[in-house]
Write a protein that holds these residues in place. Structure first.
Motif, PDB file in Angstrom:
ATOM      1  N   ARG A  31       0.833  -1.202   0.000  1.00 51.37           N
ATOM      2  CA  ARG A  31       0.000   0.000   0.000  1.00 51.37           C
ATOM      3  C   ARG A  31       0.872   1.258   0.000  1.00 51.37           C
ATOM      4  NH1 ARG A  31      -2.913  -3.458  -1.004  1.00 51.37           N
ATOM      5  NH2 ARG A  31      -4.921  -4.035  -0.076  1.00 51.37           N
ATOM      6  N   GLN A  32       0.364   2.294  -0.675  1.00 52.31           N
ATOM      7  CA  GLN A  32       0.983   3.619  -0.641  1.00 52.31           C
ATOM      8  C   GLN A  32      -0.125   4.664  -0.708  1.00 52.31           C
ATOM      9  OE1 GLN A  32       3.380   4.965  -3.986  1.00 52.31           O
ATOM     10  NE2 GLN A  32       4.803   5.996  -2.610  1.00 52.31           N
ATOM     11  N   GLN A  33      -0.160   5.537   0.281  1.00 49.99           N
ATOM     12  CA  GLN A  33      -1.217   6.540   0.379  1.00 49.99           C
ATOM     13  C   GLN A  33      -0.854   7.783  -0.430  1.00 49.99           C
ATOM     14  OE1 GLN A  33      -4.076   5.797   1.881  1.00 49.99           O
ATOM     15  NE2 GLN A  33      -3.300   3.804   2.537  1.00 49.99           N
ATOM     16  N   ARG A  48       3.448  -0.897   4.148  1.00 47.41           N
ATOM     17  CA  ARG A  48       3.213   0.513   3.830  1.00 47.41           C
ATOM     18  C   ARG A  48       4.476   1.138   3.246  1.00 47.41           C
ATOM     19  NH1 ARG A  48       1.287   3.898   8.642  1.00 47.41           N
ATOM     20  NH2 ARG A  48       1.501   5.468   7.009  1.00 47.41           N
TER      21      ARG A  48
END
Length: 415
Positions: free
Chosen positions: A65-67, A153
């Motif tokens: 995941r990467q925001q 993350r």
């Protein structure tokens, strides 16, 4: 010598005609022809058979995941994973809204994949033991089966982002200036001061202890036209890339011809910019900030503009729609149906990723590029089309192995 006997391609049979010889007495040789028939049967490996029998059989799940509002980092990681074969043990790969899910049949495969991600991206460390749940157990033999899940993350800091460092982080990096540019992201984050060419390498653990975000991202870049450039220092090698300080006078392309607003700024792109060029940068003159870290620097004077990279959009317009001489391979990812707007966004982001590969040789170091067989250079095209536009040299391209049925058919022999 053996020879092949022609058979129907769909028969799944291979016939070979053999000639057997043996000397029975001195000077006398006995010879006989014999046909050998092979049957082609399809079968799956053990791991694939388990997945086919139970598609939900997954022991370890790594959720990458990467925001951030784009997928350019994920596109790059996909190519790095492909080149190093890091996902060969994955039984299932699914694309999600903000990342990719990798399913593995063994916990050790997931751990090895997670260790690989930590070497190529600033991934937040997690503990597998805290992310497991009991799947089944045998009370007699005391055997327990667990499912493991982990969210890997990735730092939201991306290449070309403008960052305002917190005061304590700037002090720990050797009294760095607050405003810096991220020039490279691997296992470490490379930061550059565009006004002095100072640079530093921030380790992944150091970043996650501070955990700051970008002030402006690449989606907020504004196009400028360069009016004048005055070199301040000679080109130097900084962190594997070449930069040179220069004082530049620029104007926003949207304002050019409408008003006389001209900005003066110092840039690290003095080695490639010249009057008349276009550049992409951040418009700090007209930007509204709501950043708590920026408010901590009370005496900080913001420049009107910070140039990030040279723009080739106008020159690329002459070659728009033409195929490239190279191509990339892809992971076998399951993609859910998306709307037209989402597909157009993905297509635009992927095109920008391809342009980044052409402009940045450092990015191509961990990416396998293949020759595009469908590419045919036009003899009638003007020699000036796409002049000075970054391209990938042919010596960096690999030959793509393609075993077609036509080639196999030509190799059949009739006995």
């Amino acid at each position: 010598m053996p020879s092949f006997i022609w058979t129907e391609p769909h028969s799944k049979r291979i016939k070979v005609k053999l000639k057997v010889q043996k000397e029975v007495v001195r000077g006398a040789v006995l010879e006989q022809f014999h046909e050998v028939e092979f049957f082609v049967k399809e079968f799956m490996c053990e791991s694939c058979m388990r997945v086919e029998a139970n598609p939900d059989q997954c022991v370890a799940l790594v959720q990458l995941r990467q925001q951030v509002p784009h997928r350019r980092t994920l596109f790059y990681l996909e190519q790095v994973i492909l080149k190093h074969g890091a996902a060969t043990n994955a039984v299932k790969i699914v694309q999600t809204k903000q990342g990719i899910d990798f399913s593995f049949g063994k916990r050790s495969h997931g751990v090895r994949f997670l260790e690989f991600l930590g070497k190529v991206a600033p991934v937040k460390p997690c503990d597998w033991q805290d992310n497991k749940h009991l799947k089944s157990h045998d009370s007699r033999s005391y055997n327990y089966n667990y499912n493991y899940a982990l969210v890997a993350r990735i730092s939201p800091i991306c290449r070309e982002d403008l960052i305002c460092l917190p005061p304590e982080v700037a002090a720990s990096l050797g009294n760095f200036r607050p405003l810096v540019i991220c020039t490279k992201v691997t296992g470490n984050i490379v930061l550059l001061d565009p006004f002095s060419l100072r640079h530093c390498f921030m380790e992944s653990d150091h970043y996650w202890r501070a955990s700051f975000e970008s002030l402006l991202t690449s989606r907020q870049l504004v196009e400028y036209i360069v009016l004048d450039v005055e070199i301040v220092s000679h080109a130097v090698n900084v962190g594997g890339s070449k930069y040179a300080l220069a004082d530049a006078h620029v104007a926003r392309l949207s304002d050019f011809g409408n008003n006389d607003t001209i900005f003066s700024t110092r840039t690290h792109l003095g080695h490639i910019l010249k009057p008349g060029d276009y550049a992409l940068g951040y418009d700090l003159y007209g930007a509204n900030f709501n950043d708590s870290e920026l408010e901590k620097h009370k005496n900080l004077v913001l420049p009107d503009a910070i140039l990030i990279k040279k723009s080739y959009e106008e020159k690329r317009g002459k070659k728009r729609g033409k195929p490239r001489s190279w191509k990339l391979k892809f992971l076998d990812i399951e993609i859910k149906d998306k709307g037209k707007a989402e597909q157009d966004k993905m297509r635009s982001e992927y095109e920008q990723f391809l342009k980044d590969l052409e402009e940045n040789p450092d990015m191509r170091f961990n990416v396998s590029l293949y020759r595009n067989k469908e590419y045919q250079p036009s003899d009638t095209a003007s020699m000036t089309d796409g002049e000075d536009v970054p391209s990938i040299p042919l010596e960096e391209l690999l030959a793509d192995l393609d075993l077609s049925e036509d080639e196999d058919g030509d190799s059949n022999m009739v006995g």
